[in-house]
Design a protein around this motif. Sequence first.
Motif, PDB file in Angstrom:
ATOM      1  N   LEU A  36       0.856  -1.184   0.000  1.00  0.00           N
ATOM      2  CA  LEU A  36       0.000   0.000   0.000  1.00  0.00           C
ATOM      3  C   LEU A  36       0.891   1.232   0.000  1.00  0.00           C
ATOM      4  O   LEU A  36       1.681   1.435   0.929  1.00  0.00           O
ATOM      5  N   PRO A  37       0.800   2.055  -1.052  1.00  0.00           N
ATOM      6  CA  PRO A  37       1.636   3.253  -1.081  1.00  0.00           C
ATOM      7  C   PRO A  37       1.186   4.264  -0.025  1.00  0.00           C
ATOM      8  O   PRO A  37       0.013   4.303   0.354  1.00  0.00           O
ATOM      9  N   ASP A  38       2.143   5.062   0.433  1.00  0.00           N
ATOM     10  CA  ASP A  38       1.848   6.129   1.382  1.00  0.00           C
ATOM     11  C   ASP A  38       1.074   7.227   0.654  1.00  0.00           C
ATOM     12  O   ASP A  38       1.549   7.779  -0.341  1.00  0.00           O
ATOM     13  N   VAL A  39      -0.128   7.498   1.142  1.00  0.00           N
ATOM     14  CA  VAL A  39      -0.989   8.515   0.543  1.00  0.00           C
ATOM     15  C   VAL A  39      -1.395   9.481   1.652  1.00  0.00           C
ATOM     16  O   VAL A  39      -1.958   9.059   2.668  1.00  0.00           O
ATOM     17  N   GLU A  40      -1.094  10.742   1.466  1.00  0.00           N
ATOM     18  CA  GLU A  40      -1.335  11.738   2.511  1.00  0.00           C
ATOM     19  C   GLU A  40      -2.793  11.731   2.991  1.00  0.00           C
ATOM     20  O   GLU A  40      -3.056  11.833   4.191  1.00  0.00           O
ATOM     21  N   ALA A  41      -3.729  11.562   2.081  1.00  0.00           N
ATOM     22  CA  ALA A  41      -5.147  11.587   2.449  1.00  0.00           C
ATOM     23  C   ALA A  41      -5.561  10.391   3.322  1.00  0.00           C
ATOM     24  O   ALA A  41      -6.641  10.396   3.907  1.00  0.00           O
ATOM     25  N   GLN A  42      -4.699   9.370   3.423  1.00  0.00           N
ATOM     26  CA  GLN A  42      -5.017   8.193   4.236  1.00  0.00           C
ATOM     27  C   GLN A  42      -4.256   8.186   5.564  1.00  0.00           C
ATOM     28  O   GLN A  42      -4.286   7.204   6.289  1.00  0.00           O
ATOM     29  N   ARG A  43      -3.594   9.281   5.887  1.00  0.00           N
ATOM     30  CA  ARG A  43      -2.807   9.353   7.119  1.00  0.00           C
ATOM     31  C   ARG A  43      -3.675   9.737   8.318  1.00  0.00           C
ATOM     32  O   ARG A  43      -4.729  10.347   8.175  1.00  0.00           O
ATOM     33  N   ASN A  44      -3.163   9.391   9.493  1.00  0.00           N
ATOM     34  CA  ASN A  44      -3.837   9.737  10.741  1.00  0.00           C
ATOM     35  C   ASN A  44      -3.228  11.015  11.334  1.00  0.00           C
ATOM     36  O   ASN A  44      -2.406  11.681  10.693  1.00  0.00           O
ATOM     37  N   HIS A  45      -3.591  11.310  12.555  1.00  0.00           N
ATOM     38  CA  HIS A  45      -3.170  12.543  13.224  1.00  0.00           C
ATOM     39  C   HIS A  45      -1.687  12.580  13.589  1.00  0.00           C
ATOM     40  O   HIS A  45      -1.162  13.633  13.939  1.00  0.00           O
ATOM     41  N   VAL A  46      -0.975  11.445  13.507  1.00  0.00           N
ATOM     42  CA  VAL A  46       0.459  11.423  13.817  1.00  0.00           C
ATOM     43  C   VAL A  46       1.318  11.161  12.575  1.00  0.00           C
ATOM     44  O   VAL A  46       2.503  10.876  12.678  1.00  0.00           O
ATOM     45  N   GLY A  47       0.691  11.206  11.390  1.00  0.00           N
ATOM     46  CA  GLY A  47       1.449  11.138  10.149  1.00  0.00           C
ATOM     47  C   GLY A  47       1.614   9.780   9.515  1.00  0.00           C
ATOM     48  O   GLY A  47       2.229   9.663   8.458  1.00  0.00           O
ATOM     49  N   GLY A  48       1.091   8.742  10.159  1.00  0.00           N
ATOM     50  CA  GLY A  48       1.163   7.402   9.576  1.00  0.00           C
ATOM     51  C   GLY A  48      -0.156   7.023   8.936  1.00  0.00           C
ATOM     52  O   GLY A  48      -1.148   7.747   9.050  1.00  0.00           O
ATOM     53  N   PRO A  49      -0.198   5.891   8.250  1.00  0.00           N
ATOM     54  CA  PRO A  49      -1.466   5.429   7.688  1.00  0.00           C
ATOM     55  C   PRO A  49      -2.491   5.223   8.800  1.00  0.00           C
ATOM     56  O   PRO A  49      -2.162   4.726   9.883  1.00  0.00           O
ATOM     57  N   HIS A  50      -3.716   5.626   8.555  1.00  0.00           N
ATOM     58  CA  HIS A  50      -4.793   5.436   9.528  1.00  0.00           C
ATOM     59  C   HIS A  50      -4.909   3.948   9.875  1.00  0.00           C
ATOM     60  O   HIS A  50      -4.651   3.081   9.035  1.00  0.00           O
ATOM     61  N   ALA A  51      -5.271   3.654  11.099  1.00  0.00           N
ATOM     62  CA  ALA A  51      -5.399   2.262  11.559  1.00  0.00           C
ATOM     63  C   ALA A  51      -6.312   1.455  10.644  1.00  0.00           C
ATOM     64  O   ALA A  51      -6.045   0.284  10.353  1.00  0.00           O
ATOM     65  N   LYS A  90       4.258  -0.569  16.112  1.00  0.00           N
ATOM     66  CA  LYS A  90       5.083   0.625  15.950  1.00  0.00           C
ATOM     67  C   LYS A  90       4.373   1.552  14.975  1.00  0.00           C
ATOM     68  O   LYS A  90       3.664   1.088  14.085  1.00  0.00           O
ATOM     69  N   LEU A  91       4.583   2.843  15.140  1.00  0.00           N
ATOM     70  CA  LEU A  91       4.011   3.805  14.211  1.00  0.00           C
ATOM     71  C   LEU A  91       4.484   3.477  12.796  1.00  0.00           C
ATOM     72  O   LEU A  91       5.682   3.334  12.551  1.00  0.00           O
ATOM     73  N   ALA A  92       3.554   3.332  11.910  1.00  0.00           N
ATOM     74  CA  ALA A  92       3.873   3.048  10.511  1.00  0.00           C
ATOM     75  C   ALA A  92       4.014   4.372   9.767  1.00  0.00           C
ATOM     76  O   ALA A  92       3.162   5.243   9.881  1.00  0.00           O
ATOM     77  N   VAL A  93       5.090   4.499   9.026  1.00  0.00           N
ATOM     78  CA  VAL A  93       5.309   5.683   8.208  1.00  0.00           C
ATOM     79  C   VAL A  93       5.791   5.216   6.843  1.00  0.00           C
ATOM     80  O   VAL A  93       6.620   4.320   6.743  1.00  0.00           O
ATOM     81  N   GLY A  94       5.235   5.806   5.796  1.00  0.00           N
ATOM     82  CA  GLY A  94       5.644   5.451   4.441  1.00  0.00           C
ATOM     83  C   GLY A  94       4.835   4.291   3.885  1.00  0.00           C
ATOM     84  O   GLY A  94       3.801   3.907   4.428  1.00  0.00           O
ATOM     85  N   ASP A  95       5.319   3.749   2.783  1.00  0.00           N
ATOM     86  CA  ASP A  95       4.650   2.612   2.148  1.00  0.00           C
ATOM     87  C   ASP A  95       4.623   1.429   3.108  1.00  0.00           C
ATOM     88  O   ASP A  95       5.559   1.227   3.883  1.00  0.00           O
ATOM     89  N   LEU A  96       3.558   0.645   3.031  1.00  0.00           N
ATOM     90  CA  LEU A  96       3.419  -0.541   3.877  1.00  0.00           C
ATOM     91  C   LEU A  96       3.378  -1.798   3.020  1.00  0.00           C
ATOM     92  O   LEU A  96       2.812  -1.793   1.925  1.00  0.00           O
ATOM     93  N   THR A  97       3.945  -2.871   3.546  1.00  0.00           N
ATOM     94  CA  THR A  97       3.885  -4.178   2.905  1.00  0.00           C
ATOM     95  C   THR A  97       3.247  -5.158   3.875  1.00  0.00           C
ATOM     96  O   THR A  97       3.648  -5.225   5.043  1.00  0.00           O
ATOM     97  N   ALA A  98       2.265  -5.899   3.401  1.00  0.00           N
ATOM     98  CA  ALA A  98       1.607  -6.931   4.205  1.00  0.00           C
ATOM     99  C   ALA A  98       1.971  -8.287   3.636  1.00  0.00           C
ATOM    100  O   ALA A  98       1.768  -8.550   2.446  1.00  0.00           O
ATOM    101  N   THR A 126       1.710 -10.084   8.646  1.00  0.00           N
ATOM    102  CA  THR A 126       2.683  -9.165   9.230  1.00  0.00           C
ATOM    103  C   THR A 126       2.754  -7.944   8.327  1.00  0.00           C
ATOM    104  O   THR A 126       2.956  -8.072   7.114  1.00  0.00           O
ATOM    105  N   VAL A 127       2.551  -6.770   8.914  1.00  0.00           N
ATOM    106  CA  VAL A 127       2.630  -5.508   8.166  1.00  0.00           C
ATOM    107  C   VAL A 127       3.956  -4.850   8.526  1.00  0.00           C
ATOM    108  O   VAL A 127       4.292  -4.710   9.704  1.00  0.00           O
ATOM    109  N   ARG A 128       4.694  -4.456   7.485  1.00  0.00           N
ATOM    110  CA  ARG A 128       6.015  -3.836   7.686  1.00  0.00           C
ATOM    111  C   ARG A 128       6.082  -2.494   6.953  1.00  0.00           C
ATOM    112  O   ARG A 128       5.425  -2.309   5.916  1.00  0.00           O
ATOM    113  N   ASN A 129       6.931  -1.606   7.479  1.00  0.00           N
ATOM    114  CA  ASN A 129       7.157  -0.330   6.808  1.00  0.00           C
ATOM    115  C   ASN A 129       8.226  -0.503   5.728  1.00  0.00           C
ATOM    116  O   ASN A 129       8.722  -1.614   5.512  1.00  0.00           O
TER     117      ASN A 129
END
Length: 149
Positions: A36-51, A90-98, A126-129
């Motif tokens: 899943l690519p990092d998309v600003e519109a899908q981020r939460n209040h701390v800058g990572g992908p929303h839960a 851990k806080l996820a930042v950037g692209d994610l791989t599941a 397992t989801v990784r940054n």
Amino acid sequence: MDYSKVGETMKSTVPWVGTAGIDFKEITATRAVAVLPDVEAQRNHVGGPHAAVTFGLAETASGAILLAAFAAQLARATPLVARSAIEYKKLAVGDLTAEAVLGRPAEEVVAELDAGQRPEFPVHVTVRNAEGVTTAEVTVTWTLRPNRT
């Protein structure tokens, strides 16, 4: 079986998969890798992908395994998520791989379906940054509900 069409099938039958921009890197009957690519519109209040986005990626990867492992059963059973559990590490930042892995041999699940049961089986994800650090661990428990004839 040729699993190359599973990702495209998911994108066409589950519109959110395409909308979210999920890309499938590998799909077999026992393992799937989705990104899943990092998309600003899908981020939460701390800058990572929303839960919810993180969970959606994990559930989607688990669904790819379901389609690959049990495609031949889908004419006689409906796949449904029975339950899920997620642990954020851990806080996820950037692209994610599941990376999703089937938790029971498919033959056991099919044998239960053949016996008239409603089998359940876990898929561990397992989801990784982008650095390969684990940010979440998810278990999605699926069931194959026999169709009524």
